[in-house]
Every structure is written in structure tokens, then in C-alpha cells.
Write a protein that holds these residues in place. Structure first.
Motif, PDB file in Angstrom:
ATOM      1  N   LYS A  74     -45.157 -11.929-110.461  1.00  0.00           N
ATOM      2  CA  LYS A  74     -44.515 -12.165-111.743  1.00  0.00           C
ATOM      3  C   LYS A  74     -45.483 -11.826-112.869  1.00  0.00           C
ATOM      4  O   LYS A  74     -46.683 -12.038-112.768  1.00  0.00           O
ATOM      5  N   VAL A  75     -44.954 -11.288-113.933  1.00  0.00           N
ATOM      6  CA  VAL A  75     -45.775 -10.931-115.089  1.00  0.00           C
ATOM      7  C   VAL A  75     -45.954 -12.172-115.952  1.00  0.00           C
ATOM      8  O   VAL A  75     -44.987 -12.742-116.458  1.00  0.00           O
ATOM      9  N   CYS A  76     -47.168 -12.623-116.139  1.00  0.00           N
ATOM     10  CA  CYS A  76     -47.453 -13.771-116.987  1.00  0.00           C
ATOM     11  C   CYS A  76     -48.846 -13.594-117.586  1.00  0.00           C
ATOM     12  O   CYS A  76     -49.608 -12.724-117.184  1.00  0.00           O
ATOM     13  N   ALA A  77     -49.148 -14.445-118.566  1.00  0.00           N
ATOM     14  CA  ALA A  77     -50.411 -14.306-119.282  1.00  0.00           C
ATOM     15  C   ALA A  77     -51.587 -14.671-118.382  1.00  0.00           C
ATOM     16  O   ALA A  77     -51.543 -15.646-117.646  1.00  0.00           O
ATOM     17  N   LYS A  78     -52.640 -13.851-118.441  1.00  0.00           N
ATOM     18  CA  LYS A  78     -53.863 -14.147-117.694  1.00  0.00           C
ATOM     19  C   LYS A  78     -54.680 -15.183-118.462  1.00  0.00           C
ATOM     20  O   LYS A  78     -54.592 -15.284-119.680  1.00  0.00           O
ATOM     21  N   SER A  79     -55.458 -15.921-117.740  1.00  0.00           N
ATOM     22  CA  SER A  79     -56.308 -16.929-118.376  1.00  0.00           C
ATOM     23  C   SER A  79     -57.770 -16.517-118.255  1.00  0.00           C
ATOM     24  O   SER A  79     -58.192 -16.001-117.222  1.00  0.00           O
ATOM     25  N   PHE A  80     -58.531 -16.759-119.328  1.00  0.00           N
ATOM     26  CA  PHE A  80     -59.939 -16.396-119.398  1.00  0.00           C
ATOM     27  C   PHE A  80     -60.760 -17.640-119.737  1.00  0.00           C
ATOM     28  O   PHE A  80     -60.255 -18.599-120.329  1.00  0.00           O
ATOM     29  N   THR A  81     -62.013 -17.596-119.364  1.00  0.00           N
ATOM     30  CA  THR A  81     -62.884 -18.753-119.595  1.00  0.00           C
ATOM     31  C   THR A  81     -63.893 -18.526-120.724  1.00  0.00           C
ATOM     32  O   THR A  81     -64.207 -19.449-121.478  1.00  0.00           O
ATOM     33  N   GLU A  82     -64.429 -17.331-120.851  1.00  0.00           N
ATOM     34  CA  GLU A  82     -65.446 -17.025-121.864  1.00  0.00           C
ATOM     35  C   GLU A  82     -65.398 -15.531-122.184  1.00  0.00           C
ATOM     36  O   GLU A  82     -64.765 -14.754-121.468  1.00  0.00           O
ATOM     37  N   GLY A  83     -66.080 -15.158-123.261  1.00  0.00           N
ATOM     38  CA  GLY A  83     -66.036 -13.755-123.648  1.00  0.00           C
ATOM     39  C   GLY A  83     -67.225 -13.332-124.494  1.00  0.00           C
ATOM     40  O   GLY A  83     -67.966 -14.166-125.038  1.00  0.00           O
ATOM     41  N   TRP A  84     -67.407 -12.022-124.586  1.00  0.00           N
ATOM     42  CA  TRP A  84     -68.470 -11.421-125.372  1.00  0.00           C
ATOM     43  C   TRP A  84     -67.863 -10.305-126.235  1.00  0.00           C
ATOM     44  O   TRP A  84     -67.062  -9.503-125.743  1.00  0.00           O
ATOM     45  N   VAL A  85     -68.259 -10.284-127.490  1.00  0.00           N
ATOM     46  CA  VAL A  85     -67.754  -9.267-128.424  1.00  0.00           C
ATOM     47  C   VAL A  85     -68.947  -8.570-129.071  1.00  0.00           C
ATOM     48  O   VAL A  85     -69.850  -9.234-129.601  1.00  0.00           O
ATOM     49  N   GLU A  86     -68.936  -7.258-129.029  1.00  0.00           N
ATOM     50  CA  GLU A  86     -70.032  -6.471-129.595  1.00  0.00           C
ATOM     51  C   GLU A  86     -69.593  -5.869-130.928  1.00  0.00           C
ATOM     52  O   GLU A  86     -68.589  -5.158-130.994  1.00  0.00           O
ATOM     53  N   PHE A  87     -70.358  -6.168-131.970  1.00  0.00           N
ATOM     54  CA  PHE A  87     -70.124  -5.577-133.296  1.00  0.00           C
ATOM     55  C   PHE A  87     -71.098  -4.424-133.507  1.00  0.00           C
ATOM     56  O   PHE A  87     -72.246  -4.461-133.037  1.00  0.00           O
ATOM     57  N   GLU A  88     -70.629  -3.425-134.238  1.00  0.00           N
ATOM     58  CA  GLU A  88     -71.489  -2.272-134.526  1.00  0.00           C
ATOM     59  C   GLU A  88     -72.662  -2.667-135.426  1.00  0.00           C
ATOM     60  O   GLU A  88     -73.710  -2.020-135.409  1.00  0.00           O
ATOM     61  N   SER A  89     -72.482  -3.731-136.174  1.00  0.00           N
ATOM     62  CA  SER A  89     -73.537  -4.197-137.082  1.00  0.00           C
ATOM     63  C   SER A  89     -74.013  -5.586-136.668  1.00  0.00           C
ATOM     64  O   SER A  89     -73.214  -6.489-136.419  1.00  0.00           O
TER      65      SER A  89
END
Length: 217
Positions: A73-88
Motif C-alpha cells: 500500500k502507498v503510504c507516507a514513509k517515516s524518518f527519524t533524523e536528517g541532514w541538509v547541506e546549504f551552499e553557504s
């Protein structure tokens, strides 16, 4: 010709500035439900240009081999943590300082209205460090999986060996029981009172007969 040369010089300078610009990475310690990479880009890109984004899937989203489970079934995935890279690097610091412990959305109808940002700027942290960590975690997960498989095989082999051994012992015992010449001893039971009385009467009659023969013989 001069205009073309000047445009090339400007492009080269911009490329050099972009190359020399230090990137910054922020860490998201909590990823709310229904949040994904697309939504994070949408929310944070208004503060500056975003490079790479990685969100860690929850354990129940991963298989034992570390790969994403297939869903029927198509449903939303769950995440625990994340990293975001900014150009600056400056933008990354600003985002972490400004948004941390603030509401993700101020719209009451939003799914993230009651959710707070948990953002931290990671000094001297590069994307290669994250790649190394993920590679290490995948290796540990594979090693644990191999150990569990090996343990399951050992238990199955041990059980199979015991079953075969039990069958052989049972078969051997049956063969021994069939070829045995042992005769169980006869156990004499005690005579009853009637049998004792009858035997005594017979003995007295025999004695009387013998006595009479001796007198008149």
C-alpha cells in the motif's frame, strides 16, 4: 569581442566563488510525520540555496539487509533524523540559529502547526563524514545479518543432527528387542487355602492306603 570576454570573465569569477564558498550542514534531530525531502527543500530553500538532503528512514521502514522494504500500500514513509547541506556556511548557521525551537508552520490547518524545529549547525562537518557513517552502519547491519543467519543455520543443523541420532537409536533398540533370546523367569505364586487343603487330603489318603496295605498285604 570585448563584451564576450567580459562575460566569460564574470562567469569564471562566479564559478570560482561558488567553488571556494564553504558549505554548511545542519542536523535535524526530529523529523515529524508526513515530512519528506521535498517538503524540507520547500521550507528551507527560501533562506538560501540547498545542496544535498538526506533523511534517515525509521527502523520499521528498513529490511534486515538495510534495504527499503517493499510496500503493498502507498503510504507516507517515516524518518527519524536528517541532514541538509546549504551552499553557504553563513546561511546554514543563520537557519539553525533562527528556526531552532520555532514552529515549522504557523498555519493552523497545516500538519506541522504543533511541531517544533530541532535544528543544530554542525561545525567542521562535511558530507563525506555522513557518507562514511552511513557506509559503516550498512556494514554493521550486514555483519549482524550474517551472524544471525549463521546462528540460525547452526541451530537448524543441531536440531537435524539430534533428530537423525534419535531415529538411529530407536531403530537400533527395535532391532535388539527383536533378536533378544532372553526368557523371563517363571514366578511361582503362593497356593491358596483350598489348594493346600486338597493337597493334604490327598496325602493323608495315600498314607492311609499304604498303611492298610502294609497290614493286610
Amino acid at each position: 569581442m570585448e563584451n564576450i570576454k567580459s562575460e566569460k570573465i564574470v562567469e569564471e569569477e562566479n564559478a570560482t566563488q561558488t567553488k571556494n564558498r564553504k558549505r554548511g550542514i545542519i542536523y535535524l534531530s526530529n523529523i515529524p510525520k508526513y515530512m519528506n525531502i521535498t517538503k524540507i527543500r520547500e521550507l528551507l530553500s527560501e533562506y538560501g540555496k540547498i545542496g544535498r538532503v538526506y533523511l534517515q528512514l525509521a527502523e520499521n521502514e528498513l529490511g534486515r539487509d538495510g534495504k527499503i522494504k517493499k510496500r503493498k500500500k502507498v503510504c507516507a514513509k517515516s524518518f527519524t533524523e536528517g541532514w541538509v547541506e546549504f551552499e553557504s556556511k553563513k546561511v546554514a548557521k543563520y537557519v539553525a540559529l533562527t528556526l531552532n525551537n520555532t514552529q515549522i508552520s504557523t498555519r493552523k490547518k497545516s500538519k506541522f502547526y504543533d511541531v517544533i524545529w530541532n535544528i543544530k549547525y554542525l561545525p567542521r562537518f562535511k558530507w563525506i563524514h555522513l557518507s562514511e557513517r552511513l557506509a559503516y552502519e550498512r556494514a554493521v547491519r550486514k555483519q549482524r545479518l550474517r551472524a544471525e543467519i549463521a546462528q540460525a543455520k547452526r541451530e537448524a543443523n543441531f536440531f537435524s543432527h539430534n533428530v537423525d541420532r534419535s531415529k538411529k537409536l530407536r531403530k537400533k533398540q527395535q532391532q535388539q528387542d527383536g533378536e533378544s533370546t532372553f526368557v523371563p523367569p517363571m514366578i511361582k505364586q503362593r497356593d491358596t487355602d483350598a489348594e493346600i487343603r486338597s493337597r493334604k487330603e490327598n496325602e493323608s489318603a495315600t498314607d492311609r492306603t499304604g498303611f492298610l496295605k502294609s497290614l493286610f498285604g
